[in-house]
Design a protein around this motif. Sequence first.
Motif, PDB file in Angstrom:
ATOM      1  N   TYR B  33       0.793  -1.242   0.000  1.00  0.00           N
ATOM      2  CA  TYR B  33       0.000   0.000   0.000  1.00  0.00           C
ATOM      3  C   TYR B  33       0.817   1.279   0.000  1.00  0.00           C
ATOM      4  O   TYR B  33       0.239   2.361  -0.013  1.00  0.00           O
ATOM      5  N   GLN B  34       2.129   1.201   0.048  1.00  0.00           N
ATOM      6  CA  GLN B  34       2.924   2.425   0.209  1.00  0.00           C
ATOM      7  C   GLN B  34       2.686   3.448  -0.904  1.00  0.00           C
ATOM      8  O   GLN B  34       2.566   4.646  -0.639  1.00  0.00           O
ATOM      9  N   LYS B  35       2.581   2.971  -2.145  1.00  0.00           N
ATOM     10  CA  LYS B  35       2.389   3.921  -3.256  1.00  0.00           C
ATOM     11  C   LYS B  35       1.014   4.591  -3.182  1.00  0.00           C
ATOM     12  O   LYS B  35       0.893   5.804  -3.352  1.00  0.00           O
ATOM     13  N   LYS B  36       0.005   3.758  -2.926  1.00  0.00           N
ATOM     14  CA  LYS B  36      -1.364   4.298  -2.838  1.00  0.00           C
ATOM     15  C   LYS B  36      -1.458   5.345  -1.727  1.00  0.00           C
ATOM     16  O   LYS B  36      -2.036   6.416  -1.919  1.00  0.00           O
ATOM     17  N   ILE B  37      -0.855   4.990  -0.577  1.00  0.00           N
ATOM     18  CA  ILE B  37      -0.944   5.897   0.582  1.00  0.00           C
ATOM     19  C   ILE B  37      -0.131   7.163   0.325  1.00  0.00           C
ATOM     20  O   ILE B  37      -0.605   8.263   0.601  1.00  0.00           O
ATOM     21  N   TYR B  38       1.054   6.975  -0.239  1.00  0.00           N
ATOM     22  CA  TYR B  38       1.878   8.166  -0.519  1.00  0.00           C
ATOM     23  C   TYR B  38       1.117   9.122  -1.435  1.00  0.00           C
ATOM     24  O   TYR B  38       1.059  10.330  -1.187  1.00  0.00           O
ATOM     25  N   TRP B  39       0.499   8.587  -2.474  1.00  0.00           N
ATOM     26  CA  TRP B  39      -0.136   9.460  -3.458  1.00  0.00           C
ATOM     27  C   TRP B  39      -1.398  10.116  -2.927  1.00  0.00           C
ATOM     28  O   TRP B  39      -1.690  11.272  -3.242  1.00  0.00           O
ATOM     29  N   VAL B  40      -2.144   9.375  -2.140  1.00  0.00           N
ATOM     30  CA  VAL B  40      -3.351  10.009  -1.595  1.00  0.00           C
ATOM     31  C   VAL B  40      -2.966  11.137  -0.637  1.00  0.00           C
ATOM     32  O   VAL B  40      -3.568  12.226  -0.645  1.00  0.00           O
ATOM     33  N   VAL B  41      -1.912  10.892   0.142  1.00  0.00           N
ATOM     34  CA  VAL B  41      -1.427  11.936   1.065  1.00  0.00           C
ATOM     35  C   VAL B  41      -0.862  13.099   0.263  1.00  0.00           C
ATOM     36  O   VAL B  41      -1.125  14.267   0.558  1.00  0.00           O
ATOM     37  N   ARG B  42      -0.113  12.774  -0.749  1.00  0.00           N
ATOM     38  CA  ARG B  42       0.511  13.807  -1.583  1.00  0.00           C
ATOM     39  C   ARG B  42      -0.548  14.686  -2.236  1.00  0.00           C
ATOM     40  O   ARG B  42      -0.381  15.901  -2.346  1.00  0.00           O
ATOM     41  N   LYS B  43      -1.665  14.086  -2.645  1.00  0.00           N
ATOM     42  CA  LYS B  43      -2.720  14.873  -3.273  1.00  0.00           C
ATOM     43  C   LYS B  43      -3.453  15.765  -2.273  1.00  0.00           C
ATOM     44  O   LYS B  43      -4.044  16.773  -2.655  1.00  0.00           O
ATOM     45  N   PHE B  44      -3.375  15.349  -1.013  1.00  0.00           N
ATOM     46  CA  PHE B  44      -3.936  16.223   0.030  1.00  0.00           C
ATOM     47  C   PHE B  44      -2.985  17.372   0.349  1.00  0.00           C
ATOM     48  O   PHE B  44      -3.385  18.525   0.374  1.00  0.00           O
ATOM     49  N   VAL B  45      -1.724  17.022   0.637  1.00  0.00           N
ATOM     50  CA  VAL B  45      -0.784  18.039   1.140  1.00  0.00           C
ATOM     51  C   VAL B  45       0.058  18.654   0.022  1.00  0.00           C
ATOM     52  O   VAL B  45       0.708  19.666   0.240  1.00  0.00           O
ATOM     53  N   LEU B  46       0.041  18.007  -1.138  1.00  0.00           N
ATOM     54  CA  LEU B  46       0.697  18.488  -2.362  1.00  0.00           C
ATOM     55  C   LEU B  46       2.226  18.490  -2.323  1.00  0.00           C
ATOM     56  O   LEU B  46       2.869  18.321  -3.332  1.00  0.00           O
ATOM     57  N   ASN B  47       2.790  18.637  -1.172  1.00  0.00           N
ATOM     58  CA  ASN B  47       4.233  18.764  -1.037  1.00  0.00           C
ATOM     59  C   ASN B  47       4.855  17.394  -0.749  1.00  0.00           C
ATOM     60  O   ASN B  47       4.364  16.648   0.102  1.00  0.00           O
ATOM     61  N   HIS B  48       5.953  17.037  -1.437  1.00  0.00           N
ATOM     62  CA  HIS B  48       6.554  15.707  -1.285  1.00  0.00           C
ATOM     63  C   HIS B  48       7.067  15.445   0.129  1.00  0.00           C
ATOM     64  O   HIS B  48       6.834  14.371   0.689  1.00  0.00           O
ATOM     65  N   ASP B  49       7.797  16.420   0.682  1.00  0.00           N
ATOM     66  CA  ASP B  49       8.398  16.202   2.008  1.00  0.00           C
ATOM     67  C   ASP B  49       7.326  15.942   3.068  1.00  0.00           C
ATOM     68  O   ASP B  49       7.467  15.041   3.902  1.00  0.00           O
ATOM     69  N   ASP B  50       6.272  16.756   3.016  1.00  0.00           N
ATOM     70  CA  ASP B  50       5.171  16.545   3.964  1.00  0.00           C
ATOM     71  C   ASP B  50       4.511  15.194   3.719  1.00  0.00           C
ATOM     72  O   ASP B  50       4.176  14.472   4.671  1.00  0.00           O
ATOM     73  N   ALA B  51       4.330  14.871   2.440  1.00  0.00           N
ATOM     74  CA  ALA B  51       3.704  13.591   2.095  1.00  0.00           C
ATOM     75  C   ALA B  51       4.549  12.427   2.611  1.00  0.00           C
ATOM     76  O   ALA B  51       4.011  11.431   3.116  1.00  0.00           O
ATOM     77  N   ASP B  52       5.867  12.562   2.499  1.00  0.00           N
ATOM     78  CA  ASP B  52       6.789  11.517   2.978  1.00  0.00           C
ATOM     79  C   ASP B  52       6.630  11.325   4.488  1.00  0.00           C
ATOM     80  O   ASP B  52       6.454  10.194   4.974  1.00  0.00           O
ATOM     81  N   ASP B  53       6.681  12.418   5.236  1.00  0.00           N
ATOM     82  CA  ASP B  53       6.533  12.336   6.700  1.00  0.00           C
ATOM     83  C   ASP B  53       5.206  11.701   7.086  1.00  0.00           C
ATOM     84  O   ASP B  53       5.154  10.814   7.945  1.00  0.00           O
TER      85      ASP B  53
END
Lengths: 243, 193
Positions: B33-53
């Motif tokens: 699930y890492q990719k799915k979760i990363y992308w859904v978070v990324r689409k919320f916060v838009l920023n990679h670093d925040d999405a990573d954390d």
Amino acid sequence: MKKEYKKEELLENLPDYINNVIYDVELKETIRKEIETNPDFKNEFDLISFTLKNVNNFSFSEPPVNYFTSLLPRINDKIHKKSETFGFFKNLSTFWKLAIPVVTIIIFFISYKTFFNNNEFTNKLNNSIVLNTDTQKNIKTNNTELNKEEELTSEETENMESIEETSSKNISTYYSRHYPFDNKSNLIKNDENIEVSINFSDNIPDEEVFYSTEDEENVEQEFDRLNAEEQNNIISKINNSNL
Amino acid sequence: MKDNINILSEDKDIIESFINGNKNAFNFIVLKYQKKIYWVVRKFVLNHDDADDITQEVFIKLYKSLSNFRGESALFTYIYKIAVNYSLNHIKKNKVLSNIQKDIDSEAFKIKSDNPNSDEMYDKNVNAKILQNAIQKLPEQQRAVFTLRFYESLSYEEIANILNTSVGGLKANYFHAFKKIQSYLLEQKGNLN
């Protein structure tokens, strides 16, 4: 039976219609007809289409290369670190489980001791106050007693005076009896000397200084028992002492 | 107890293995699930670093709570819930709008200097910035529905389950999200191509 749709309902379904994710055929057909027949609805359709086009043009930049390869180890590291921290806090909680009752008891003991000492101090203070009060009372009593003593002293002085008078009378009687030639001036001197002798003979019991009539008689008897030489010595001493 | 699990195993088998003490089973969930979760978070916060954390925090939360997972919903719904909650909390806490504006500006200038003749590339990035700002301005609920519906293509029932709300208002939220983005884009029309 054909379902009736409200205008709001059709509008709310426009984005899904444009994205082609409406699976209700009837709804899809109603929206299509509304776009064709209603210019306002057509305008809304155009605006939403424009928005969707712009949104679809936007794409997110890819994460760094190997990002997903390194993600799992980093997650595991964090979990491990958090477990250690959790373990530390768990140990800390065990420590506190023991420490809290112990500290509570110590605090209670210290408080009790402090309270007890304060009480003791208060008691001591009260006692000292009582003692002071007693002392003051004693002082007052002593003062009263002193006053009484003073009164007594004055009484004694009076008594002394009377005794002295008696004594001088006795002595004069004695002298008049044994030395009929002695004059009154000597007796006055004798009175002064008696006073002096009294002052110097504080340790001498009063009865030895102040003579009663009975004592006088005893003295006379004793004097009579003495031989002539001794009697003369005493008389000469008395004469020398200006009595 | 099934020890011969792998990334292709069913979620319930992986969870069962994890609950039975196989901590490595968790790794399969992350990989799955890492990719799915990363992308859904990324689409919320838009920023990679925040999405990573946030992605890492989501999986750490999952690791802690997986033993209590009762299987009342699908695992991915459960993880989505955590991810959406963490993302929305992050947005609330950190005022992402201003942070992202800075990040986008720096990226845009970097692109321009790297490719001085690439006007098209620059314009694309300007458009992206405007759209990101439009998304950032959405109210929390509308933003969540927009992200989950538009980017993740989830059904309204799934979104309602994730956001703990009824299906009723979700379509309206989705439509109003588009309307707000549209208004912002029209305001910024001069910058768009």
